[in-house]
Design a protein around this motif. Structure first.
Motif, PDB file in Angstrom:
ATOM      1  N   ILE A 187       0.832  -1.193   0.000  1.00 35.98           N
ATOM      2  CA  ILE A 187       0.000   0.000   0.000  1.00 35.98           C
ATOM      3  C   ILE A 187       0.871   1.250   0.000  1.00 35.98           C
ATOM      4  N   ILE A 188       1.940   1.238   0.796  1.00 34.96           N
ATOM      5  CA  ILE A 188       2.842   2.396   0.779  1.00 34.96           C
ATOM      6  C   ILE A 188       3.407   2.600  -0.621  1.00 34.96           C
ATOM      7  N   LEU A 189       3.815   1.486  -1.271  1.00 37.36           N
ATOM      8  CA  LEU A 189       4.339   1.589  -2.638  1.00 37.36           C
ATOM      9  C   LEU A 189       3.332   2.236  -3.572  1.00 37.36           C
ATOM     10  N   VAL A 196       0.956   4.203  -2.738  1.00 38.91           N
ATOM     11  CA  VAL A 196       0.785   5.605  -2.372  1.00 38.91           C
ATOM     12  C   VAL A 196       1.907   6.441  -2.980  1.00 38.91           C
ATOM     13  N   ILE A 197       3.128   5.893  -2.895  1.00 35.45           N
ATOM     14  CA  ILE A 197       4.285   6.672  -3.336  1.00 35.45           C
ATOM     15  C   ILE A 197       4.332   6.794  -4.849  1.00 35.45           C
ATOM     16  N   PHE A 198       4.230   5.672  -5.536  1.00 35.41           N
ATOM     17  CA  PHE A 198       4.462   5.695  -6.977  1.00 35.41           C
ATOM     18  C   PHE A 198       3.180   5.834  -7.777  1.00 35.41           C
ATOM     19  N   GLY A 199       2.085   6.067  -7.093  1.00 37.96           N
ATOM     20  CA  GLY A 199       0.835   6.165  -7.818  1.00 37.96           C
ATOM     21  C   GLY A 199       0.332   4.782  -8.137  1.00 37.96           C
ATOM     22  N   SER A 214      -7.499  -7.469  -6.132  1.00 37.00           N
ATOM     23  CA  SER A 214      -8.878  -7.068  -5.845  1.00 37.00           C
ATOM     24  C   SER A 214      -8.958  -6.337  -4.515  1.00 37.00           C
ATOM     25  N   PHE A 215      -8.162  -6.811  -3.559  1.00 36.74           N
ATOM     26  CA  PHE A 215      -8.126  -6.179  -2.241  1.00 36.74           C
ATOM     27  C   PHE A 215      -7.698  -4.716  -2.375  1.00 36.74           C
ATOM     28  N   PHE A 220     -10.286  -2.759  -4.311  1.00 34.63           N
ATOM     29  CA  PHE A 220     -11.478  -2.544  -3.498  1.00 34.63           C
ATOM     30  C   PHE A 220     -11.275  -1.330  -2.595  1.00 34.63           C
ATOM     31  N   LEU A 221     -10.070  -1.204  -2.035  1.00 35.81           N
ATOM     32  CA  LEU A 221      -9.796  -0.084  -1.141  1.00 35.81           C
ATOM     33  C   LEU A 221      -9.592   1.218  -1.911  1.00 35.81           C
ATOM     34  N   GLY A 222      -9.562   1.128  -3.249  1.00 38.79           N
ATOM     35  CA  GLY A 222      -9.340   2.329  -4.046  1.00 38.79           C
ATOM     36  C   GLY A 222      -7.873   2.592  -4.299  1.00 38.79           C
ATOM     37  N   LEU A 223      -7.019   1.629  -3.947  1.00 40.42           N
ATOM     38  CA  LEU A 223      -5.579   1.828  -4.087  1.00 40.42           C
ATOM     39  C   LEU A 223      -5.008   1.064  -5.275  1.00 40.42           C
TER      40      LEU A 223
END
Lengths: 304, 317
Positions: free
Chosen positions: A156-158, A160-163, A240-241, A244-247
């Protein structure tokens, strides 16, 4: 005087033996495994269903009368009908074609991320297993440490960082799944290295590289294939996870996770927008699991 | 035992250090600082902001001061929720997440092991096949599918349970214990389902193995009843793999709680984590990752210690 013919293979008896050998030949490990796999009804049915899902994912978006991102405000939340077989979502988009587009993306992520994990895992595990000793200790210690990390959070951090690009997702998911692959391959390599047939090959002077190619790798393929089939559903789940979270996958592109999230958001109005994508995804995951189990039964000679 | 405990606790420190370091440096890899996206920020103001959040210092210094703050429980201010510090947000969310997490864990262990024992006792009979089919479904179908589908069935088509919302411990006085319980049912069950499936498989496997062992045959030969054999002898031995699974189980529950808190709009830390990730609230995301990671590491140690205390086969090194 009874001499042994230098052309033993031309002796009629030998030829007869050979042709008899031909007749009973063809029970190689792979042929045997295939026979057992096809005898397994759950696995066979799963392969057929999966093939159909794959065909539909490839061809339905091409021949469908609706485009997957066609917004039709005069037909929003339409129940399944002759026009829209799976109904439409709250934006009036056809669920069937969206589910198939989602299948393309989800299956692609599943396959490519699994390939990433396969490459890293096999190279890492085979290296550790083949060299053994300190190299093995260090490499597997790294795997142990990585195992104890909550990897989903780093993915998730990845993201967030790289789009949220598809490529990052392939790599990130592949990077989570390779650990188990590395452990399996290493364990197999370690035990194969000590097997009698490898020792025999070594004794008659076969070169190490040839041993790896002719004896180690073919025996690795079985467990690796089994684990690959079982990794694909995990990669699909991870995608999918995140989606689903929008990430994960972003609109207008879609995937099963996006569709399920959309379906859950549009819930009281259009339950079919949740149930159909969820159903197709669950069906696909079941198929992969049954095939994986079937392969395990078919390829494990100890289980015969 | 005390020495082993100390050793395990100390061995957790490097893991935690790696986690914090990886999280910190990954966040700093992000293109652009947290303030570059804001409009109308003059260079002077940006410099001031960077100075306020220590972003103008060298990276190594930033990491050391961050590490020092984390040890004291200070994760810094939230970049997006300006009035809150990350620690405040986490402390707000933690009781919610822990409530559903612990409830789901207890549910998963009790139901999962019960189903597993039942299946093992009736191996290759219809009970066994039914339990294993349900377990297969529970493992295959993720909770972001089961949760909305169960909401549809139990909260929308039938008005039995609320679709979402959190009553909380504080809300018991106001809305009653019933409302509190009802608000928990769907989140806890959907969070527990995959774990019920895994634990039932695990228990079945180890139970079958234990039931074949010599000491069980001795107990049978002694004429003990099946229920007594299971309760007094077999369960104790069969529980060992289950105990060592509790660490991974709690990690999986934490991951699952991200989805569950989003679907049922529960104000837990999973919710903060996801919104923080979507809003690029770096400090919040890092704080939550560190809290999650410490929890997982700590629970793994706890599971290891429990195993060491209960299983005579485990040698302490």
């Amino acid at each position: 005087m009874n001499t042994i013919s230098p052309h033993a293979d031309q002796h009629p008896n030998v030829r007869a033996m050979q042709s008899a050998g031909d007749a009973i030949k063809g029970r190689s490990l792979w042929e045997d495994a295939r026979r057992r796999l096809f005898a397994n009804k759950a696995a066979l049915a799963s392969m057929i269903v999966l093939f159909l899902v794959l065909l539909a994912a490839i061809f339905w978006p091409l021949i469908s009368p609706h485009a997957y991102n066609d917004v039709n405000y005069s037909a929003y939340s339409v129940a399944p009908s002759a026009e829209y077989w799976m109904g439409t979502d709250v934006n009036g988009r056809d669920i069937l074609v969206r589910t198939m587009m989602g299948a393309r993306v989800s299956l692609a992520v599943g396959l490519i991320a699994t390939m990433v994990s396969l490459v890293i895992g096999v190279v890492w595990g085979a290296t550790a297993g083949f060299f053994g000793g300190t190299i093995d200790n260090v490499m597997m210690r790294i795997v142990d440490v990585l195992y104890s990390l909550p990897f989903v959070f780093f993915v998730i951090i990845l993201m967030v960082i790289f789009g949220t690009s598809l490529w990052i997702m392939f790599i990130a998911i592949g990077a989570i799944e390779w650990l188990t692959m590395a452990r399996i391959v290493r364990g197999q390599t370690l035990s194969l290295k000590e097997k009698e047939f490898v020792e025999a090959a070594r004794a008659i002077g076969v070169k190490p590289l040839t041993i790896v190619r002719r004896h180690i790798v073919p025996n690795l393929i079985g467990p690796v294939i089994i684990y690959v089939t079982l990794t694909i559903p995990y990669a699909i789940l991870a995608e999918s996870f995140l989606s689903f979270l929008g990430l994960g996958v972003q609109e207008p592109l879609t995937s099963w996770g996006v569709l399920i999230a959309d379906g859950a958001n549009g819930l009281p109005a259009a339950p079919w927008a949740l149930l159909f994508p969820a159903g197709v995804m669950a069906l696909t995951l079941f198929c992969f699991n049954f095939i994986g189990d079937g392969l395990r039964d078919a390829l494990d000679p100890k289980d015969r | 035992m005390a020495l082993y405990t100390l050793k395990r606790l100390l061995s957790a420190l490097p893991t935690l250090f790696v986690i914090i370091a990886v999280a910190f440096f990954m966040m700093r890899l992000a293109p652009g600082g947290p303030f570059t996206n804001e409009r109308n920020v003059s260079p002077a103001i940006e410099a001031n902001l960077n100075a306020k959040y220590n972003l103008d210092q060298p990276l190594g210094m930033q990491f050391i001061s961050y590490l020092g703050n984390v040890v004291q429980g200070d994760f810094g201010p939230s970049f997006v929720n300006r009035d809150f510090s990350v620690s405040e947000l986490i402390l707000q969310g933690l009781p919610v997440s822990l409530t559903i997490g612990i409830a789901a864990l207890m549910l998963a262990v009790s139901i999962g092991s019960f189903l597993g024992v039942m299946a093992a006792l009736r191996q290759n009979k219809s009970t066994d096949y039914a339990v294993m089919a349900v377990a297969m479904a529970g493992i295959t179908i993720p909770n972001f599918v089961t949760a909305p589908v169960m909401t549809l069935i139990f909260a929308i088509w039938n008005d039995w349970l609320p679709t979402s919302g959190w009553v909380g411990w504080g809300g018991i006085d106001e809305q009653g214990l019933g409302a509190f319980g009802r608000s928990l049912v769907l989140p806890v069950i959907t969070l527990a389902l995959p774990q019920i499936a895994i634990i039932s498989r695990l228990t079945r496997g180890s139970m079958i193995e234990v039931l074949r062992s010599n000491f069980i045959r001795t107990a049978r030969a002694k004429g003990l009843s099946t229920s007594r054999i299971v309760r007094r002898h077999a369960l104790r031995a069969a529980a060992m793999p289950l105990i060592s699974y509790l660490g991974p189980a709690s990690a999986a529950l934490l991951t699952g709680s991200l989805v569950i808190e989003k679907i049922f709009t529960l104000p837990g830390i999973g919710q903060y984590f996801v919104s923080g990730a979507l809003n690029r609230d770096y400090t919040l995301v890092m704080g939550v990752v560190i809290v999650y990671a410490s929890l997982i590491v700590f629970l793994n140690i706890l599971a290891d210690l429990a195993l060491a205390a209960l299983d005579p086969k485990v040698r302490l090194t």
